[in-house]
Design an enzyme around this catalytic site. Sequence first.
Site, PDB file in Angstrom:
ATOM      1  N   ILE A 181       1.232  -0.840  -0.251  1.00  0.00           N
ATOM      2  CA  ILE A 181      -0.235   0.228   0.207  1.00  0.00           C
ATOM      3  C   ILE A 181       1.148   0.959  -0.063  1.00  0.00           C
ATOM      4  CG2 ILE A 181      -2.380   1.148   1.242  1.00  0.00           C
ATOM      5  CD1 ILE A 181      -2.218  -1.482   2.448  1.00  0.00           C
ATOM      6  N   CYS A 182       0.836   1.875  -1.413  1.00  0.00           N
ATOM      7  CA  CYS A 182       2.027   3.680  -1.032  1.00  0.00           C
ATOM      8  C   CYS A 182       0.546   4.025  -0.731  1.00  0.00           C
ATOM      9  CB  CYS A 182       1.939   3.797  -2.282  1.00  0.00           C
ATOM     10  SG  CYS A 182       2.351   5.736  -2.891  1.00  0.00           S
TER      11      CYS A 182
END
Length: 171
Positions: A110-111
Amino acid sequence: MGKYTHTLICLFVIFYSEQINHLIFFDFLGTQCCSSSKFSVRRDHFRMLNVFFYCRWFIDMEGASGTLYEGEKFQLLFKFSNRYPFDSPQVMFTGENIPVHPHVYSNGHICLSILTEDWSPALSVQSVCLSIISMLSSCKEKRRPPDNSFYVRTCNKNPKKTKWWYHDDTC
């Protein structure tokens, strides 16, 4: 708002007494889970036991109603180090249903800035989950990040070792 629950699947040692040769295990909330005097521990292991800490939580999430992810079920994996809460946990989607989102790679990474450089010890597991639900809820189009294929082939297994470039706050 989306729903989430968690399952604690680990324990960590926070107390060892040489005098009574007894270990006590606590969960993250400080509740005593179990204790045992069945361990055979040599005296020179005392220092190692004081720093032993490894924990993984699986969080079940459901997409918020009225969003692209309504009714979809996801699972997050939180891995805590012995430096938590001063060091952020590793957080990633896991399981068979990784959300298709511009900030979520197909390997579950997840960014999201609060998971790395914007981490604060004041953040809780609940606030991280709410941030991820909010990120999913604000999405206007289900699609993978443009560099998904390359990233998944070349990245480290630990998403915290990625130097993220936060350039898109539109979704």
